[in-house]
Design a protein around this motif. Structure first.
Motif, PDB file in Angstrom:
ATOM      1  N   LEU A 173     -51.932   6.186   0.998  1.00  0.00           N
ATOM      2  CA  LEU A 173     -52.388   5.944   2.368  1.00  0.00           C
ATOM      3  C   LEU A 173     -53.545   6.867   2.756  1.00  0.00           C
ATOM      4  O   LEU A 173     -54.334   6.534   3.649  1.00  0.00           O
ATOM      5  CB  LEU A 173     -51.223   6.139   3.345  1.00  0.00           C
ATOM      6  N   ALA A 174     -53.642   8.027   2.090  1.00  0.00           N
ATOM      7  CA  ALA A 174     -54.735   8.961   2.378  1.00  0.00           C
ATOM      8  C   ALA A 174     -55.928   8.778   1.449  1.00  0.00           C
ATOM      9  O   ALA A 174     -56.906   9.524   1.544  1.00  0.00           O
ATOM     10  CB  ALA A 174     -54.222  10.396   2.275  1.00  0.00           C
ATOM     11  N   SER A 175     -55.869   7.803   0.542  1.00  0.00           N
ATOM     12  CA  SER A 175     -56.944   7.595  -0.427  1.00  0.00           C
ATOM     13  C   SER A 175     -58.177   6.992   0.239  1.00  0.00           C
ATOM     14  O   SER A 175     -58.100   6.398   1.325  1.00  0.00           O
ATOM     15  CB  SER A 175     -56.458   6.665  -1.540  1.00  0.00           C
ATOM     16  N   PRO A 176     -59.345   7.132  -0.389  1.00  0.00           N
ATOM     17  CA  PRO A 176     -60.568   6.542   0.176  1.00  0.00           C
ATOM     18  C   PRO A 176     -60.465   5.037   0.388  1.00  0.00           C
ATOM     19  O   PRO A 176     -61.073   4.490   1.315  1.00  0.00           O
ATOM     20  CB  PRO A 176     -61.629   6.884  -0.879  1.00  0.00           C
ATOM     21  N   GLU A 177     -59.687   4.365  -0.461  1.00  0.00           N
ATOM     22  CA  GLU A 177     -59.532   2.913  -0.317  1.00  0.00           C
ATOM     23  C   GLU A 177     -58.854   2.532   0.989  1.00  0.00           C
ATOM     24  O   GLU A 177     -59.044   1.425   1.502  1.00  0.00           O
ATOM     25  CB  GLU A 177     -58.735   2.352  -1.500  1.00  0.00           C
ATOM     26  N   GLN A 178     -58.016   3.449   1.521  1.00  0.00           N
ATOM     27  CA  GLN A 178     -57.293   3.162   2.755  1.00  0.00           C
ATOM     28  C   GLN A 178     -57.944   3.801   3.982  1.00  0.00           C
ATOM     29  O   GLN A 178     -57.404   3.731   5.082  1.00  0.00           O
ATOM     30  CB  GLN A 178     -55.845   3.680   2.638  1.00  0.00           C
TER      31      GLN A 178
END
Length: 284
Positions: free
Chosen positions: A115-120
């Motif tokens: 959830l904290a990834s760049p994708e999200q």
């Protein structure tokens, strides 16, 4: 008239009404819980009735089994079947806690970083990969329950209770009834103190740390894991108290005392689960 058990005869009990009573108790408990959750009048009375019927069933059914055991109706083959049953029961309890530990692992190791990834980032802007976390979108601040306080004291209490219970077991094997009674009593007292500290800890968590079931994923996993463990400690203290009363009545011998051993297995299982909780909930 009772007959001592022989090695070649497996005791088969007479038909019993207690399973039916237990089924009625479960029906009342489920019905009462559903009525209460839907704010239906008298749901609490139905739920209370279920607990009363359940207590009657447990007292009556276990009393019958104790009477059969003290009447020497069970041979070693029956004793072996009891051990297998208790072993599978504890295994089912292990799997129960494995599910909750697995959920916590999934949240901390997989869900939060994802959830904290760049994708999200477009969905949860500013959300950080950190623990403890209430999850994305949570705005109610809270503080973490730290390990080096009541949790550490409770860890010491449970570890000590495991030692006192083992000491009581040694007394039973050596036919030292005074050691057995003192060891059991100490174990029960330590269990009650543990539960008292846990109740106090929950009060502090709610009042001072704003840590509640509604505090996102951290609050819910904290109370589910520690709460269910506290429930198991309560069951363990209850069973140990029953064993103590049986000891005071002169039950158990150095050779035949499975009921004591079964409860001891359960209590040591509770100790091990708490060590896992202390590490993953409070420490890490």
């Amino acid at each position: 008239m009772s007959h001592p058990a022989s090695a070649s005869r497996y005791f088969v009990p007479q038909p019993s009404h207690w399973p039916l009573v237990g089924s009625i108790a479960l029906l009342l408990l489920a019905t009462g819980a559903v009525l209460m959750m839907n704010s239906v009048a008298n749901g609490g009375f139905v739920l209370t009735g279920g607990f009363v019927v359940l207590a009657i069933m447990l007292f009556g059914w276990f009393g019958r089994v104790i009477g059969e055991s003290e009447g020497q109706r069970y041979n070693l083959q029956v004793d072996r079947s009891f051990r297998w049953a208790m072993g599978w029961f504890i295994f089912s309890e292990v799997m129960f806690f494995v599910a909750f530990f697995g959920a916590l692992f999934y949240i901390r190791v997989l869900a939060i970083p994802d959830l904290a990834s760049p994708e999200q980032a477009a969905l949860w802007e500013g959300f950080q990969d950190a623990w403890p976390s209430a999850g994305p979108g949570a705005s109610d601040p809270f503080s973490q329950m730290h390990a080096w306080g009541i949790p550490a004291v409770n860890t010491l209490l449970l570890l000590t209770s495991g030692a006192t219970l083992t000491w009581a077991h040694w007394g039973l094997i050596a036919e030292k009834r005074t050691q057995l009674i003192i060891g059991l009593l100490l174990t029960i007292v330590l269990g009650v103190i543990f539960l008292s500290f846990q109740v106090y800890e929950y009060g502090v968590a709610y009042a001072d740390l704003n840590l509640k079931m509604t505090t996102g994923v951290y609050g819910s996993t904290f109370y589910m894991l520690t709460g269910f463990h506290g429930f198991h400690v309560t069951l363990g203290v209850t069973m140990l108290t029953v064993i103590l009363f049986r000891v005071l009545k002169g039950h158990f011998t150095a050779e035949r005392h499975f009921a004591f051993e079964g409860v001891a297995w359960y209590w040591h299982f509770v100790d091990v689960v708490w060590l896992g909780l202390f590490i993953v909930i409070y420490w890490l």
